[in-house]
Write an enzyme that holds these catalytic residues in place. Structure first.
Site, short mmCIF file in Angstrom:
data_model
loop_
_atom_site.label_atom_id
_atom_site.label_comp_id
_atom_site.label_asym_id
_atom_site.label_seq_id
_atom_site.Cartn_x
_atom_site.Cartn_y
_atom_site.Cartn_z
N SER A 263 12.87 -20.79 -2.69
CA SER A 263 12.02 -21.70 -1.92
C SER A 263 11.14 -22.58 -2.80
O SER A 263 10.88 -23.74 -2.49
CB SER A 263 11.14 -20.91 -0.94
OG SER A 263 11.93 -20.12 -0.09
N HIS A 315 5.48 -21.80 -2.74
CA HIS A 315 5.92 -23.07 -2.15
C HIS A 315 5.06 -24.23 -2.65
O HIS A 315 5.58 -25.28 -3.05
CB HIS A 315 5.85 -23.00 -0.63
CG HIS A 315 6.84 -22.05 -0.05
ND1 HIS A 315 6.73 -21.54 1.23
CD2 HIS A 315 7.95 -21.47 -0.57
CE1 HIS A 315 7.72 -20.73 1.48
NE2 HIS A 315 8.48 -20.66 0.40
#
Length: 338
Positions: A263, A315
């Site tokens: 991610s 992230h």
């Protein structure tokens, strides 16, 4: 990762985005606004009555009333562009069951009017069929993103290795095969975990979401900045994501024991798109695409805040690193430095 939670988030956010885009009374989104309101109503009622399965109920409503019609409309447009009005008519007639709007009826009526002319022109044409050209174009688009293809393949192969190693939810197994553990990195010097964790995933769903995002966002960026720059952006963003998690854990802003997944790399790709578009903000549609990237980031932040199992720190660190890499690695930047 809770699938019911993911579908619930999707069934709430997606209709709200549709309503936000078509909030003006004069906007050509009346049928979509109605479908979005129905999906929201179904999801809220399901959440009040059956919270444990509300995501599945709302997700099903979203799939039938918003996602499937959007995909079908896109396919109808492609079929019409290829001159296959017969298939476009059939698909349009089926779509009216889920999306009974005046726009669809007008499209079907128009295709029926154009169908005889299209058949007549094909009878006297020696030009290859448009759908053959479209298929070759799609194949060339896939060939134009070798880095994306290789990264998808590597992630799948590593996941197969995870399956052979044991339970992917077992922290001991994940520790053995390379999960990111801040304590192991700092105290034991296992810096290789900053890299290996980027290719590990916590199940089929986790892998599927990341690879789908890579498939959607990767090829356009690779085509814009080149394969080598794209690989550098993907890997450096991922490493910055891992390093950021370790650093934030050390100073006490976050507390994590294990982190896995691509991610951070994917958000790096999104951030690089933002940096690239900012460098080329005078290009056609650049501002609109930049606004779309901002919307994606907002959705990701909302999802991270509502899902404690994911690492928002990973992230955001990947996103910030990718943004600066996009500014640096944009082709315009490379040319100006010579």
């Amino acid at each position: 990762m809770n699938l019911n939670h993911i579908f619930l988030f999707l069934a709430l956010v997606s209709p709200l985005l549709v309503l936000a885009r078509g909030w003006r009374p004069s906007a050509p989104y009346h049928s979509w606004r109605l479908a979005a309101v129905i999906v929201l109503a179904v999801t809220v009622v399901a959440w009040l009555l059956w919270p444990d399965v509300s995501g599945y109920v709302g997700g099903a409503a979203w799939f039938l009333l918003l996602f499937l019609p959007a995909i079908a409309l896109r396919k109808i447009t492609q079929l019409a562009a290829q001159g296959d009005y017969e298939s476009a008519i059939r698909l349009g007639a089926a779509l009216q069951i889920l999306h009974p709007t005046a726009e669809i009826r007008e499209q079907v009526r128009l295709f029926r009017h154009l169908k005889p002319d299209a058949a007549h022109s094909r009878a006297f044409s020696s030009v290859p069929a448009d759908h053959d050209i479209a298929r070759s174009t799609r194949r060339s688009q896939l060939r134009s993103a070798p880095a994306v293809f290789v990264l998808i393949l590597v992630n799948v192969l590593v996941f197969l290795f995870e399956i052979s190693a044991g339970d992917w939810n077992d922290p001991k197994v994940l520790h053995r095969i390379g999960a990111l553990e801040p304590h192991a990195v700092v105290a034991q010097g296992e810096y290789w975990r900053l890299f290996t964790a980027l290719f590990l995933h916590g199940g089929f769903l986790h892998l599927a979401f990341n690879l789908f995002a890579l498939y959607v966002f990767g090829p356009p960026l690779e085509g814009s900045i080149g394969t080598i720059r794209f690989l550098a952006c993907y890997l450096i963003s991922g490493l910055a994501s891992s390093a950021g998690v370790v650093a934030l854990n050390e100073i006490g802003l976050v507390h994590v024991s294990q982190v896995i997944g691509a991610s951070g790399c994917i958000m790096g790709v999104v951030g690089a798109w933002a940096g690239f578009l900012l460098r080329h903000h005078h290009a056609p549609f650049a501002k609109q695409q930049l606004a779309n990237v901002g919307l994606i980031v907002a959705i990701q932040i909302a999802f991270d805040l509502s899902t404690p199992q994911v690492s928002m720190a990973a992230h955001m660190c990947g996103l910030v690193a990718g943004f600066f890499l996009g500014l640096i690695l944009a082709p315009g930047a490379a040319r100006s430095s010579r």
